[in-house]
Design an enzyme around this catalytic site. Structure first.
Site, PDB file in Angstrom:
ATOM      1  N   ARG A  74       0.836  -1.203   0.000  1.00  0.00           N
ATOM      2  CA  ARG A  74       0.000   0.000   0.000  1.00  0.00           C
ATOM      3  C   ARG A  74       0.869   1.251   0.000  1.00  0.00           C
ATOM      4  O   ARG A  74       0.819   2.048  -0.906  1.00  0.00           O
ATOM      5  CB  ARG A  74      -0.908  -0.032   1.227  1.00  0.00           C
ATOM      6  CG  ARG A  74      -1.795   1.156   1.344  1.00  0.00           C
ATOM      7  CD  ARG A  74      -2.805   0.996   2.455  1.00  0.00           C
ATOM      8  NE  ARG A  74      -3.691  -0.129   2.223  1.00  0.00           N
ATOM      9  CZ  ARG A  74      -4.328  -0.784   3.200  1.00  0.00           C
ATOM     10  NH1 ARG A  74      -4.147  -0.439   4.446  1.00  0.00           N
ATOM     11  NH2 ARG A  74      -5.133  -1.792   2.920  1.00  0.00           N
ATOM     12  N   TYR A  75       1.691   1.426   1.024  1.00  0.00           N
ATOM     13  CA  TYR A  75       2.607   2.577   1.071  1.00  0.00           C
ATOM     14  C   TYR A  75       3.772   2.263   0.142  1.00  0.00           C
ATOM     15  O   TYR A  75       4.191   1.106   0.035  1.00  0.00           O
ATOM     16  CB  TYR A  75       3.145   2.792   2.483  1.00  0.00           C
ATOM     17  CG  TYR A  75       2.085   2.887   3.548  1.00  0.00           C
ATOM     18  CD1 TYR A  75       1.432   4.088   3.804  1.00  0.00           C
ATOM     19  CD2 TYR A  75       1.738   1.786   4.315  1.00  0.00           C
ATOM     20  CE1 TYR A  75       0.453   4.188   4.788  1.00  0.00           C
ATOM     21  CE2 TYR A  75       0.756   1.869   5.304  1.00  0.00           C
ATOM     22  CZ  TYR A  75       0.132   3.069   5.533  1.00  0.00           C
ATOM     23  OH  TYR A  75      -0.831   3.151   6.509  1.00  0.00           O
ATOM     24  N   ARG A 117       6.793   0.333   1.949  1.00  0.00           N
ATOM     25  CA  ARG A 117       6.533  -0.740   2.914  1.00  0.00           C
ATOM     26  C   ARG A 117       5.649  -1.816   2.328  1.00  0.00           C
ATOM     27  O   ARG A 117       4.748  -1.508   1.544  1.00  0.00           O
ATOM     28  CB  ARG A 117       5.757  -0.164   4.119  1.00  0.00           C
ATOM     29  CG  ARG A 117       6.608   0.410   5.183  1.00  0.00           C
ATOM     30  CD  ARG A 117       5.792   1.341   6.061  1.00  0.00           C
ATOM     31  NE  ARG A 117       5.740   2.671   5.485  1.00  0.00           N
ATOM     32  CZ  ARG A 117       5.005   3.671   5.950  1.00  0.00           C
ATOM     33  NH1 ARG A 117       4.227   3.492   6.984  1.00  0.00           N
ATOM     34  NH2 ARG A 117       5.042   4.846   5.370  1.00  0.00           N
ATOM     35  N   CYS A 160      -2.827 -18.018  15.872  1.00  0.00           N
ATOM     36  CA  CYS A 160      -2.320 -17.334  17.076  1.00  0.00           C
ATOM     37  C   CYS A 160      -2.607 -18.241  18.256  1.00  0.00           C
ATOM     38  O   CYS A 160      -3.722 -18.770  18.350  1.00  0.00           O
ATOM     39  CB  CYS A 160      -3.083 -16.039  17.324  1.00  0.00           C
ATOM     40  SG  CYS A 160      -2.858 -14.847  16.045  1.00  0.00           S
ATOM     41  N   CYS A 201      -7.170 -12.825  20.501  1.00  0.00           N
ATOM     42  CA  CYS A 201      -7.514 -11.622  21.269  1.00  0.00           C
ATOM     43  C   CYS A 201      -8.879 -11.145  20.782  1.00  0.00           C
ATOM     44  O   CYS A 201      -9.079 -10.992  19.577  1.00  0.00           O
ATOM     45  CB  CYS A 201      -6.490 -10.519  21.037  1.00  0.00           C
ATOM     46  SG  CYS A 201      -4.789 -11.118  21.105  1.00  0.00           S
ATOM     47  N   CYS A 209      -9.152  -8.379  18.094  1.00  0.00           N
ATOM     48  CA  CYS A 209      -8.318  -8.526  16.890  1.00  0.00           C
ATOM     49  C   CYS A 209      -8.982  -7.908  15.652  1.00  0.00           C
ATOM     50  O   CYS A 209     -10.141  -8.195  15.363  1.00  0.00           O
ATOM     51  CB  CYS A 209      -8.059 -10.004  16.652  1.00  0.00           C
ATOM     52  SG  CYS A 209      -7.089 -10.299  15.174  1.00  0.00           S
ATOM     53  N   ARG A 232      -8.156  -8.645  12.675  1.00  0.00           N
ATOM     54  CA  ARG A 232      -8.207  -9.651  11.597  1.00  0.00           C
ATOM     55  C   ARG A 232      -9.065 -10.855  11.976  1.00  0.00           C
ATOM     56  O   ARG A 232      -8.802 -11.981  11.577  1.00  0.00           O
ATOM     57  CB  ARG A 232      -6.786 -10.103  11.229  1.00  0.00           C
ATOM     58  CG  ARG A 232      -5.956  -8.993  10.668  1.00  0.00           C
ATOM     59  CD  ARG A 232      -4.837  -9.442   9.747  1.00  0.00           C
ATOM     60  NE  ARG A 232      -4.113  -8.273   9.323  1.00  0.00           N
ATOM     61  CZ  ARG A 232      -2.890  -7.944   9.763  1.00  0.00           C
ATOM     62  NH1 ARG A 232      -2.260  -8.731  10.605  1.00  0.00           N
ATOM     63  NH2 ARG A 232      -2.310  -6.841   9.346  1.00  0.00           N
ATOM     64  N   ASP A 259      -9.940  -0.013  15.385  1.00  0.00           N
ATOM     65  CA  ASP A 259     -10.544  -0.007  14.047  1.00  0.00           C
ATOM     66  C   ASP A 259     -12.009  -0.467  14.106  1.00  0.00           C
ATOM     67  O   ASP A 259     -12.352  -1.322  14.923  1.00  0.00           O
ATOM     68  CB  ASP A 259      -9.788  -0.967  13.106  1.00  0.00           C
ATOM     69  CG  ASP A 259      -8.378  -0.484  12.829  1.00  0.00           C
ATOM     70  OD1 ASP A 259      -8.202   0.728  12.641  1.00  0.00           O
ATOM     71  OD2 ASP A 259      -7.457  -1.330  12.794  1.00  0.00           O
ATOM     72  N   ASP A 318      -6.580   4.656  11.552  1.00  0.00           N
ATOM     73  CA  ASP A 318      -6.314   4.042  10.250  1.00  0.00           C
ATOM     74  C   ASP A 318      -7.484   4.419   9.341  1.00  0.00           C
ATOM     75  O   ASP A 318      -8.640   4.124   9.674  1.00  0.00           O
ATOM     76  CB  ASP A 318      -6.227   2.512  10.429  1.00  0.00           C
ATOM     77  CG  ASP A 318      -5.069   1.947   9.638  1.00  0.00           C
ATOM     78  OD1 ASP A 318      -4.803   2.488   8.550  1.00  0.00           O
ATOM     79  OD2 ASP A 318      -4.440   0.980  10.113  1.00  0.00           O
ATOM     80  N   LYS A 331      -2.524   5.097   7.896  1.00  0.00           N
ATOM     81  CA  LYS A 331      -2.516   5.630   9.259  1.00  0.00           C
ATOM     82  C   LYS A 331      -2.287   7.142   9.269  1.00  0.00           C
ATOM     83  O   LYS A 331      -1.472   7.650   8.501  1.00  0.00           O
ATOM     84  CB  LYS A 331      -1.408   4.965  10.065  1.00  0.00           C
ATOM     85  CG  LYS A 331      -1.662   3.490  10.241  1.00  0.00           C
ATOM     86  CD  LYS A 331      -0.628   2.823  11.092  1.00  0.00           C
ATOM     87  CE  LYS A 331      -0.930   1.346  11.183  1.00  0.00           C
ATOM     88  NZ  LYS A 331      -0.980   0.667   9.868  1.00  0.00           N
TER      89      LYS A 331
HETATM   90  S1  SF4 Z   1      -4.402  -9.315  17.812  1.00  0.00           S
HETATM   91 FE1  SF4 Z   1      -5.128 -10.885  16.355  1.00  0.00          FE
HETATM   92  S2  SF4 Z   1      -3.336 -11.356  15.109  1.00  0.00           S
HETATM   93 FE2  SF4 Z   1      -2.596 -10.307  16.936  1.00  0.00          FE
HETATM   94  S3  SF4 Z   1      -2.103 -11.934  18.367  1.00  0.00           S
HETATM   95 FE3  SF4 Z   1      -4.198 -11.318  18.810  1.00  0.00          FE
HETATM   96  S4  SF4 Z   1      -5.491 -12.686  17.611  1.00  0.00           S
HETATM   97 FE4  SF4 Z   1      -3.418 -12.824  16.806  1.00  0.00          FE
END
Ligand code: SF4
Length: 348
Positions: free
Chosen positions: A92-93, A96, A105, A109, A112, A114, A274, A311, A318
């Site tokens: 994108r940039y 980078r 993972c 979390c 997250c 994603r 986000d 973002d 960002k």
């Molecule tokens: S924020 Fe998402 S990608 Fe990062 S460690 Fe936690 S679950 Fe995994």
């Protein structure tokens, strides 16, 4: 899997044998997990039993599937999928690229961004895709900064991680390889593995981006994990996400950033949460974020204060949002000092 990644717990019965759950938490587990799965290391689960903030980041909540709360969110508001140049690489940039190496993972979390990848079958970048990503970077000499993300890249089979890092090491125009990982926070003992540390050290251009969100996550073991990276001369920086009910106040963030500084981890980004579906219940206002950062400037030296950033939607990237403490007037500027005093400086 390379090295000694600890066993992950995914079932309610596993969780209940280590932590007491309320009725509501059990109900949330049953109703939310089919939509957004659960996974934890034993280490992080035990931490959650002692910390309210960690508990909120780890245990499923009914808010995640509450349509009213979640409806403004999107699954991929930053359009990472759209800007892909190879199946694993986003550009994108100009300078980078991002390589998403896995969707695995050890700890999922709840905040997250994603989450859309959680329900896909588990994937790890394979050798062919590593070569494709490396070729793309070789052909684009403006790329000087490579962000390796996931999932958690430190869960990749070690020989693949090594192949990727050594390939990047050989591309002259790449100056820096940033690995985004929560391993020092959620499974820190993995960083006691000398083989993994050797691979990271041999990568030469590697910087680690950790993701501590709350002071309770800085434990003796996580300190030791960070220390092992620093001993190998691998710089460690930290990104935090501003999360409602976890760290959305000045005292918590002052403590987090000062303690990170004490363990020689530079806090460099505080991200606004986000607008992701399944994560909206962690969102705060931008105004609150700016107010918090303004207060941080009164309490901490600039080296302990990260950039607060949003973002942009649709892949706009960002933008730092820092408190505005100056304004232009005819022949100069009016500034506001850290303690609220105004002063003028001529523009010459
Ligand atoms: S924020 Fe998402 S990608 Fe990062 S460690 Fe936690 S679950 Fe995994």
């Amino acid at each position: 899997m390379g090295g000694s990644l600890s066993r992950v717990l995914t079932e309610l019965s596993d969780v209940e044998s280590h932590i007491n759950l309320s009725k509501e938490e059990k109900r949330a587990f049953k109703e939310v997990v089919p939509v957004f799965p659960f996974s934890s290391s034993l280490y992080y689960l035990k931490l959650a039993s002692r910390s309210k903030a960690v508990r909120r980041m780890l245990l499923p909540s009914l808010e995640e599937i509450d349509e009213e709360i979640q409806s403004p969110g999107e699954l991929d508001p930053l359009c990472e999928e759209r800007d892909k140049k190879t199946p694993f690489l986003t550009h994108r940039y100009p300078d980078r690229v991002l390589i998403v190496t896995t969707n695995f993972c050890p700890v999922l979390c709840r905040f997250c961004m994603r989450k859309r990848n959680w329900l896909k079958p588990k994937f790890f970048i394979d050798e062919g895709e590593i070569e494709k990503a490396l070729s793309y970077i070789k052909e684009n000499p403006k790329v000087r900064d490579v962000l390796i993300s996931g999932g958690d890249p430190l869960t990749l089979p070690l020989e693949r991680l090594e192949r990727l890092l050594s390939g990047l090491e050989r591309i002259e125009h790449v100056d820096i390889v940033r690995i985004g990982t929560r391993i020092p926070i959620v499974d820190p003992e993995r960083l006691f593995d000398e083989n993994l540390l050797n691979v990271l050290e041999r990568g030469k251009k590697v910087w680690i981006n950790t993701h501590f969100n709350h002071p309770d996550e800085i434990t003796e073991v996580s300190k030791e994990a960070v220390g092992r990276l620093l001993e190998r001369r691998i710089p460690v920086n930290n990104q935090t996400v501003l999360l409602k009910g976890v760290n959305d106040n000045v005292d918590t963030l002052t403590e987090l950033f000062s303690r990170l500084q004490r363990i020689k981890v530079r806090p460099y980004y505080l991200f606004h949460c986000d607008p992701v579906k399944g994560v909206m219940h962690f969102s705060t206002t931008i105004t609150l974020g700016v107010e918090i950062v303004k207060e941080l400037f009164k309490r901490l030296s600039p080296l302990a204060i990260p950039y607060y950033a949003v973002d942009g939607p649709g892949g706009l990237g960002k933008v730092p949002v820092m408190p505005k403490r100056f304004r232009k007037i005819k022949d100069g500027y009016i500034f506001e000092s850290f303690n609220g005093k105004k002063f003028f400086m001529e523009d010459r």
